[in-house]
Design a protein around this motif. Structure first.
Motif, PDB file in Angstrom:
ATOM      1  N   HIS A  73      12.463  15.495  -9.111  1.00 52.19           N
ATOM      2  CA  HIS A  73      13.054  14.155  -9.028  1.00 52.19           C
ATOM      3  C   HIS A  73      14.412  14.216  -8.326  1.00 52.19           C
ATOM      4  N   VAL A 116      13.911  14.663  -4.598  1.00 51.42           N
ATOM      5  CA  VAL A 116      13.517  13.425  -3.921  1.00 51.42           C
ATOM      6  C   VAL A 116      14.739  12.538  -3.698  1.00 51.42           C
ATOM      7  N   LEU A 145       8.713  14.807  -2.051  1.00 54.01           N
ATOM      8  CA  LEU A 145       7.700  14.058  -2.804  1.00 54.01           C
ATOM      9  C   LEU A 145       6.498  14.937  -3.137  1.00 54.01           C
ATOM     10  N   ASP A 146       6.186  15.895  -2.278  1.00 58.21           N
ATOM     11  CA  ASP A 146       5.068  16.782  -2.576  1.00 58.21           C
ATOM     12  C   ASP A 146       5.379  17.632  -3.800  1.00 58.21           C
ATOM     13  N   LEU A 197       7.151  16.705  -6.271  1.00 59.89           N
ATOM     14  CA  LEU A 197       6.970  15.790  -7.397  1.00 59.89           C
ATOM     15  C   LEU A 197       5.482  15.516  -7.647  1.00 59.89           C
ATOM     16  N   CYS A 198       4.711  15.390  -6.568  1.00 61.49           N
ATOM     17  CA  CYS A 198       3.276  15.140  -6.663  1.00 61.49           C
ATOM     18  C   CYS A 198       2.564  16.297  -7.358  1.00 61.49           C
ATOM     19  N   GLU A 258      -0.232   9.235 -11.281  1.00 59.78           N
ATOM     20  CA  GLU A 258       1.146   9.302 -10.800  1.00 59.78           C
ATOM     21  C   GLU A 258       1.224  10.170  -9.543  1.00 59.78           C
ATOM     22  N   LYS A 314       0.085   8.271  -6.599  1.00 52.39           N
ATOM     23  CA  LYS A 314       1.105   7.332  -6.113  1.00 52.39           C
ATOM     24  C   LYS A 314       2.070   8.033  -5.153  1.00 52.39           C
ATOM     25  N   TYR A 315       2.505   9.252  -5.526  1.00 50.05           N
ATOM     26  CA  TYR A 315       3.413   9.988  -4.652  1.00 50.05           C
ATOM     27  C   TYR A 315       2.712  10.370  -3.343  1.00 50.05           C
ATOM     28  N   GLU A 328       2.714   7.457  -1.034  1.00 50.80           N
ATOM     29  CA  GLU A 328       4.042   7.231  -0.454  1.00 50.80           C
ATOM     30  C   GLU A 328       4.294   8.206   0.693  1.00 50.80           C
ATOM     31  N   ARG A 329       3.827   9.426   0.524  1.00 51.86           N
ATOM     32  CA  ARG A 329       3.971  10.413   1.610  1.00 51.86           C
ATOM     33  C   ARG A 329       3.221   9.936   2.856  1.00 51.86           C
TER      34      ARG A 329
END
Length: 964
Positions: free
Chosen positions: A639, A642, A658-659, A661-662, A673, A676-677, A680-681
């Protein structure tokens, strides 16, 4: 054989459309595996069709089937020995390559995959083909069988022209596809790349280019023509031997001044033209092209041809002078010809030809000679701009005039807006350049032209309407040669060219070549920071090649070069830490934590100011380093990474963070979840330039992860377009990641396609693609690609559902690819393997508490956990375990993360309760996500749709549920 067995395929024997396709493939001598892959069906299905065809035609083997097709279509097996009509001379009627028997005329190989028939890339010509009937028939006869045929002879004997004409005739008569590849401008280590370009084959990481070539050429009977191999004999021979070993139906026609010495090579020696027959006819034909009223005594022409040693190129050059000298004038030059013979060439094989070219050269004026020798520095020919670059003292108009005069004298050959010296003519021009002491100056001008041209091409990469690929193809050989002529030392012009070449090679999908150019750029950089950036580009391309160890090596070397700039050094070290943790494979998993921790510490210590990009990279490296290498990044630190990346404003850095976090969310079981990431990527990378190595690895990974998360959440309809590289976030196919990696679908993309096909009931496609993946992985040397093993587990499940005896085989293959002795020892495999075991057990009505418990084991990765839990709970119901309800409740805790798992649990509860309404609802849910097989299995549980379910299972070659 019974009489009915002789009925031709389109006669009285009744066969299905699919059987007709299989029969045609058998006639083309394709194997069962090749047929299965071509038609996207299983090998078992192919075997069934072959058995049916053998029975219907009353024959005992495949060869007899192929013979039946040949009998019904006589043209397909026509003898190639009648490739040219008439006697000694005469043109090949209707042939697109009909042209000179002499050596004048050569064009570059056109790119594009093999078509149905005909040879691509044949050199065009505006002159008729003369002579060579005996040699042509010998080559054509030899080409009737697969293997290597070498057309041997000295320069100027017309090997190229004869090869082109014979290849066109043989391909047409045998309905055989082929490609003509000109190796004249090719330099060492680029033979395979040149052949691949001609075939339209791109690199398919992590396969080598040679392996991708064998796949293209092994699928059909094909002809490969390799023209002018003599300067690359060893490399060409190695490639030819590899291709012939892997492609039993391939024919290769090579032209060379030296044998390739490949086992089984058949040689046809090209001798001088008979002076009194073919020589006279060739001279007359070419002389009339210059002077339509030309007439001369054939006896005098024959005497001249004898003095020219029957060499076609020499005869053509002499004929070009008839308008000014006539036959008597040419004969009067006899002493000059003999004086020149043996005096101009460094090697004996060029001497007689050099004499003829020297004679033509001596007839030029000083300005013509100057431009003639300077043009010799170009490998692939010139346009007017390139020609002007060699001679800045002349105006553009003056250069154009000189080019025209040289063309009129047959010392240049025009091809559209470009001109080229024939190979032997160019060799003479280079000798003249060296004699004049101008080689160094010419090379310097060539280098500056190359750097400028490459930069201009780079500037067109972002222009949608640009034809940069065509232009790049025309000059790439010269760009490579100009760089190769430089040495590994600081040189701003050479550095600029190397970087541009790396960029252009990458944009044209020459990934391995791009790495080499970026390394060359680093060796020619004027300072360490520039060299570090070059090596960073090499590292980015290596990620595309799925070569994480090479990526780390380049990054660490870049850090060493950038010692004067702490931020650049910190960037390289942080990137190495990210790569080590984000893309581990094979031995990388065993890298001690102390090593990567030390790299991160060094990176943190090297950063010299609060640069937002450096800060974002360091934060992302910290997140990955403090996570578990086999599991993913630390959630809290991800987090923070990001947030830092967003402050940098760099979409590549944001997508990378983001990866982290993914993956962290996915491995914690929060699959929706993670999805969702991933989406966004996709939004971030969609507008990024595909041709930039810095962005490319992130783009490819974003598309891969988007598809992976779609399957992980059971959202199969969303996965389908993402597997096809057509996500809803982009407007058309041209914008998709597939443009970046056309070959990716054929290797790295296959595991995702296999998984999707297995889950959606495309069982034939699943099995065929799994066969392909396994074969390609083995041919690639079985590289570390543990993540692919889950695809083989899904393929094993399909085999298990079909009860074809291959379930255990594919389970073992999955373990081998995962490099593990058991499913439990492979975090990437344990959950999906447990799912496959449970799902097959449900279909077989296997009463096994062990498999239920296995489906609820503590998995190292949770991407497949909902599938395993749902299948395990359904197995508890089918096995009538007394605590089935407990397992259903346990599965419900993860089923909310996955649409497939929710539908499966709904079916299990309906089965347990006997509630038909719930079962119908489950069938609808499976239909909504495209799970056709599961929908059919659910229909079997409802009396009103049971017959529909059985029909679908029959189509999928799956027997009804029950004890197998």
């Amino acid at each position: 054989m019974g009489d009915h067995g002789r009925m031709v395929p389109d006669g009285q024997v009744e066969i299905s459309a699919r059987e007709a396709e299989v029969l045609a493939a058998i006639a083309a001598h394709r194997s069962n595996a090749q047929i299965a892959h071509a038609f996207h069906i299983s090998i078992r299905t192919v075997e069934s069709h072959v058995s049916s065809l053998l029975r219907k035609y009353g024959v005992t083997d495949r060869r007899q089937l192929a013979d039946l097709v040949a009998e019904s279509r006589p043209g397909t097996a026509a003898a190639a020995s009648s490739w040219i009509p008439g006697a000694a001379g005469g043109a090949l009627a209707g042939s697109p390559s009909a042209g000179a028997g002499g050596g004048a005329g050569r064009g570059g190989a056109a790119s594009g995959a093999l078509g149905d028939a005909g040879v691509r890339g044949l050199p065009g010509s505006r002159t008729t083909f003369v002579g060579r009937a005996v040699e042509g028939a010998a080559v054509a006869e030899a080409l009737r069988e697969p293997g290597l045929v070498t057309l041997l002879g000295p320069g100027g004997m017309g090997k190229t022209r004869l090869a082109a004409v014979v290849a066109a005739a043989v391909a047409e008569e045998a309905s055989m596809p082929g490609v003509f590849v000109d190796l004249v401008p090719v330099r060492a280590v680029l033979v395979a790349r040149t052949v691949a370009t001609a075939l339209g084959v791109t690199e398919r990481p992590p396969q080598t280019l040679a392996q991708a070539l064998t796949e293209q050429l092994s699928s059909t009977r094909a002809l490969l023509v390799l023209d002018n191999c003599e300067h690359l004999v060893a490399e060409t021979a190695e490639l030819v031997e590899l291709l012939l070993d892997a492609c039993p139906d391939l024919s290769v026609l090579a032209t060379s001044r030296e044998r390739l010495a490949v086992p089984g090579e058949r040689v046809v020696q090209l001798e001088p033209l008979p002076a009194a027959s073919d020589g006279v006819q060739l001279f007359q034909d070419r002389a009339r092209a210059v002077d339509s009223n030309f007439t001369a005594d054939p006896t005098g022409i024959a005497r001249l041809c004898e003095r020219l040693d029957g060499m076609p190129l020499a005869i053509e050059l002499a004929a070009a002078r008839t308008a000014s000298l006539g036959i008597d004038g040419l004969l009067a030059l006899d002493n000059q010809l003999r004086l020149l013979s043996g005096s101009r060439a460094a090697t004996s094989r060029h001497r007689s030809l050099s004499a003829v070219i020297g004679w033509s050269h001596d007839l030029l004026d000083d300005e013509e000679r100057l431009l003639f020798r300077r043009l010799g520095i170009y490998l692939g020919g010139v346009d007017l701009d390139a020609a002007c670059a060699t001679s800045p003292e002349y105006s553009r108009g003056e250069v154009a005039d000189l080019i025209g005069r040289l063309t009129d004298k047959s010392l240049l050959v025009r091809r559209g807006a470009r001109w080229r010296q024939l190979e032997t003519v160019r060799a003479f021009a280079l000798e003249q350049l060296e004699t004049a002491g101008e080689t160094a100056t010419a090379r310097e001008r060539h280098l500056h032209w190359a750097a400028t041209t490459a930069a201009q091409l780079e500037s067109q990469l972002d222009k949608a309407s640009s034809d940069w690929r065509v232009l790049f193809g025309e000059v790439v050989d010269d760009l490579r040669a100009a760089l190769a002529a430089t040495v590994a030392q600081p040189d701003p012009t050479a550095h600029r060219l190397a970087r541009s070449l790396g960029h252009l090679a990458f944009a044209s999908q020459g990934f391995v070549e791009a790495v080499g150019h970026y390394q060359a750029a680093a060796d020619r950089a004027e300072d360490g920071v520039s060299a570090a950036r070059d090596l960073r580009s090499a590292a980015d391309v290596s990620l595309i090649l799925s070569d994480s160890p090479a990526t780390i090596r380049f990054l660490l070397e870049a850090a060493e070069r950038a010692v004067v700039d702490g931020n650049v050094r910190a960037t390289m070290l942080a990137s190495a830490v990210i790569t080590l943790n984000r893309y581990p494979a094979g031995a990388m998993y065993d890298t001690p934590r102390t090593e990567s921790a030390q790299l991160l510490t060094e990176a943190l210590n090297e950063a010299t100011n609060d640069d937002p990009q450096v800060t974002a990279l360091l934060a992302t490296a910290r997140a990955w380093e403090h996570g578990e290498r086999r599991i993913g990044a630390d959630t809290t630190l991800a987090h923070a990474a990001v947030d830092a990346a967003r402050r940098s404003g760099d979409p590549v850095l944001i997508a990378g963070a983001l990866d982290a976090l993914c993956v962290a969310a996915g491995n914690a079981g929060r699959l929706r979840e993670a999805r969702k990431y991933a989406l966004e990527r996709l939004e971030l990378v969609a507008p990024l330039p595909r041709h930039e190595p810095y962005a490319a690895a992130e783009i490819v990974d974003a598309y891969h992860v988007a598809a992976t998360t779609a399957v992980a959440t059971g959202n199969l309809p969303a996965a389908l377009p993402e597997y096809q590289n057509l996500p809803p976030l982009v407007s058309n196919a041209g914008d998709a990641a597939g443009d970046l990696l056309a070959g990716d679908r054929s290797y790295l993309w296959l595991p995702r396609v296999i998984r999707l096909n297995g889950l959606t009931g495309r069982f034939d496609e699943c099995i065929a693609d799994a066969d392909t993946l396994w074969a390609r992985w083995e041919r690639a040397g079985s590289p570390p690609q543990e993540w692919m093993s889950s695809a083989l587990a899904v393929a094993a499940m399909v085999h298990g559902l079909r009860r074809d005896g291959s379930f255990e085989v594919w389970q073992r293959r999955a373990l081998e690819l995962a490099r593990a002795g058991s499913d439990a020892a492979a975090p990437v495999l344990s959950a999906v393997a447990a799912f496959a075991d449970a799902r097959v057990a449900v279909h077989d009505n296997t009463r096994s508490r062990v498999l239920v418990e296995q489906a609820f084991a503590e998995f190292g990765e949770l991407w497949w956990a909902p599938y395993a839990h749902a299948a395990g709970a359904e197995l508890a119901v089918v096995a009538e375990l007394p605590d089935a309800e407990k397992w259903l409740e346990a599965a419900a805790t993860t089923a909310g993360e996955n649409d497939w798992a929710e539908a499966c649990l709904l079916r299990a509860r309906g089965t347990l309760s006997g509630d038909l309404a719930v079962l119908r609802q489950a069938a609808e849910r499976f239909a909504e996500i495209g799970a056709r097989f599961e929908q059919a299995c659910t229909w079997l549980l409802t009396p009103d749709r049971a017959d529909d379910g059985l029909a679908v299972l029959a189509e999928l070659q799956v027997s009804p549920p029950g004890n197998g």
